[in-house]
Design a protein around this motif. Structure first.
Motif, short mmCIF file in Angstrom:
data_model
loop_
_atom_site.label_atom_id
_atom_site.label_comp_id
_atom_site.label_asym_id
_atom_site.label_seq_id
_atom_site.Cartn_x
_atom_site.Cartn_y
_atom_site.Cartn_z
N ALA A 81 0.66 -1.24 0.02
CA ALA A 81 0.00 0.01 -0.06
C ALA A 81 0.83 1.28 -0.09
CB ALA A 81 -1.03 -0.02 1.17
N VAL A 82 1.88 1.36 0.86
CA VAL A 82 2.83 2.32 0.85
C VAL A 82 3.68 2.43 -0.54
CG1 VAL A 82 4.96 3.26 1.75
CG2 VAL A 82 3.22 2.32 3.08
N ALA A 83 3.84 1.39 -1.14
CA ALA A 83 4.68 1.40 -2.52
C ALA A 83 3.62 2.02 -3.58
CB ALA A 83 5.04 0.12 -2.86
N ALA A 84 2.27 1.78 -3.37
CA ALA A 84 1.31 2.23 -4.32
C ALA A 84 1.20 3.57 -4.24
CB ALA A 84 -0.09 1.42 -4.22
N VAL A 85 1.09 4.28 -2.89
CA VAL A 85 1.02 5.64 -3.06
C VAL A 85 2.12 6.44 -3.63
CG1 VAL A 85 0.98 7.44 -1.15
CG2 VAL A 85 -0.42 5.58 -0.67
N GLN A 86 3.22 5.74 -3.58
CA GLN A 86 4.40 6.03 -4.29
C GLN A 86 4.59 5.99 -5.83
OE1 GLN A 86 7.33 4.15 -1.77
NE2 GLN A 86 7.52 6.02 -0.50
N GLY A 87 3.39 5.13 -6.32
CA GLY A 87 3.14 5.09 -7.64
C GLY A 87 3.66 3.77 -8.14
N VAL A 88 4.23 3.04 -7.21
CA VAL A 88 4.99 1.63 -7.71
C VAL A 88 4.36 0.37 -7.30
CG1 VAL A 88 7.13 0.28 -7.55
CG2 VAL A 88 7.24 2.87 -7.62
N VAL A 89 3.98 -0.30 -8.19
CA VAL A 89 3.16 -1.72 -7.68
C VAL A 89 4.40 -2.61 -7.57
CG1 VAL A 89 1.48 -3.41 -8.33
CG2 VAL A 89 1.16 -1.16 -8.75
N ARG A 90 4.43 -3.20 -6.12
CA ARG A 90 5.42 -4.12 -6.22
C ARG A 90 4.90 -5.42 -5.06
NH1 ARG A 90 9.49 0.02 -3.47
NH2 ARG A 90 10.05 0.21 -5.43
N GLY A 91 6.18 -6.31 -4.80
CA GLY A 91 5.67 -7.37 -4.09
C GLY A 91 5.22 -8.49 -4.78
N THR A 92 4.21 -9.31 -4.40
CA THR A 92 3.91 -10.72 -4.81
C THR A 92 2.23 -10.62 -5.12
OG1 THR A 92 5.54 -11.61 -3.34
CG2 THR A 92 3.84 -12.79 -4.38
N LEU A 93 2.21 -11.05 -6.22
CA LEU A 93 0.55 -11.22 -6.68
C LEU A 93 0.34 -12.71 -6.79
CD1 LEU A 93 -1.98 -10.29 -7.79
CD2 LEU A 93 -0.94 -10.36 -10.14
N ALA A 94 -0.29 -13.18 -5.81
CA ALA A 94 -0.70 -14.81 -5.67
C ALA A 94 -2.09 -14.92 -6.17
CB ALA A 94 -0.70 -15.24 -4.15
N VAL A 95 -2.09 -15.51 -7.39
CA VAL A 95 -3.25 -15.93 -8.07
C VAL A 95 -3.63 -17.24 -7.88
CG1 VAL A 95 -4.66 -15.66 -10.29
CG2 VAL A 95 -2.93 -13.97 -9.57
N GLY A 96 -5.07 -17.61 -7.89
CA GLY A 96 -5.38 -19.11 -7.90
C GLY A 96 -6.69 -18.96 -9.18
N THR A 97 -6.74 -20.40 -9.98
CA THR A 97 -7.52 -20.33 -10.87
C THR A 97 -7.87 -21.79 -11.05
OG1 THR A 97 -7.79 -20.01 -13.33
CG2 THR A 97 -5.66 -20.73 -12.66
#
Length: 294
Positions: A81-97
């Motif tokens: 969330a802090v990174a997103a406020v700074q305009g950067v999307v980072r971290g991990t995206l865990a997707v299931g399908t």
């Protein structure tokens, strides 16, 4: 209690093995063992049963696992969330399908996401819809593409993706191929059925349609992948009832509408946590999906 202790505990719980968990975490096995012992001392309870061949969770360990995963998910969300406020999307995206889910081309969507957000690590897990709903609700997945399995709750919300009728899939030489009038739940109930495991969306939709019609059927050939289902039907070993989009996967097979079950028998959704708990990466992925940029 330190976050690293919880991270170490969750890794061992997932791998059921100290050596593999240590390798994944890039720490020494002795350091990992010391971390787990420190956590057990603080909680005054053993968390694992250790043998020479396997590691299993104790009752206390099972109780801690759900809370530890939720805490770690909240910490990750805070960083993101802090990174997103700074305009950067980072971290991990865990997707299931689920396999071959209607309404989304998962591989294309993830590829488009990676092009736009190369700093995000993508993780993908394939499973049945019931298990995927539990994983999203527990914070182990950021979102999942699944068959609609339950109403929205305080831990889970759904975004509709697609809805479609069910079709009977059979070999061209099967008697049903030339007798579409018989294609009702009662008319096909006595056939040999090929179907997925009970947690899969198409199986749930078919079971629900037959139950609503008061028709009983028996699944004789149970598989866990689409290609096996198509192969078995292609060899005329049984018929399958599947969502409409499956009819394009094997053109040589005959696909005809299942009658008497309504126009919408199969509905797929994106499952997400409540809006306040949805990660920036998950929001970005849904943004791509909803704008059709794939």
């Amino acid at each position: 209690m330190e976050l690293r202790h919880l991270q170490h505990f969750v890794a061992v719980a997932e791998d059921r093995h100290f050596t593999r968990a240590a390798e994944r975490l890039m720490v020494s096995q002795s350091g990992l063992s010391a971390s787990i012992r420190a956590l057990e001392r603080e909680l005054r309870a053993p968390l694992f049963v250790r043998t020479t061949r396997r590691v299993t969770l104790t009752e206390a360990g099972r109780a801690l696992l759900a809370e530890a995963e939720r805490i770690l998910a909240q910490v990750r969300a805070a960083h993101e969330a802090v990174a997103a406020v700074q305009g950067v999307v980072r971290g991990t995206l865990a997707v299931g399908t689920e396999q071959c889910i209607a309404g989304v081309h998962v591989a294309g969507l993830l590829a488009a996401f990676r092009r736009r957000h190369p700093d995000v690590e993508i993780r993908l897990r394939q499973s049945g819809s019931g298990a995927l709903a539990e994983e999203v609700g527990a914070g182990r997945l950021d979102l999942a593409f699944a068959y609609r399995t339950q109403a929205d709750s305080d831990q889970l919300r759904s975004v509709p993706l697609a809805s479609e009728p069910m079709y009977v899939l059979c070999h061209p030489d099967h008697r049903l191929a030339a007798n579409p009038a018989a294609l009702t739940p009662a008319g096909v109930a006595g056939e040999v059925f090929v179907d997925f495991h009970p947690d899969w969306g198409p199986r749930r939709a078919t079971d629900a349609a037959f139950a609503a019609a008061g028709a009983r059927r028996t699944v004789a050939l149970e598989v866990n992948d689409v290609h096996s289902l198509l192969d078995l039907v292609g060899e005329n070993l049984g018929i399958a009832v599947v969502p409409r989009h499956f009819r394009h996967k094997r053109e040589a097979l005959t696909a005809l509408p299942l009658k008497g079950v309504g126009e919408v028998a199969y509905e797929t959704v994106a499952l997400l946590p409540p809006a306040r708990a949805t990660s920036p990466a998950a929001r970005a992925l849904m943004g791509l999906l909803q704008t059709g940029i794939v």
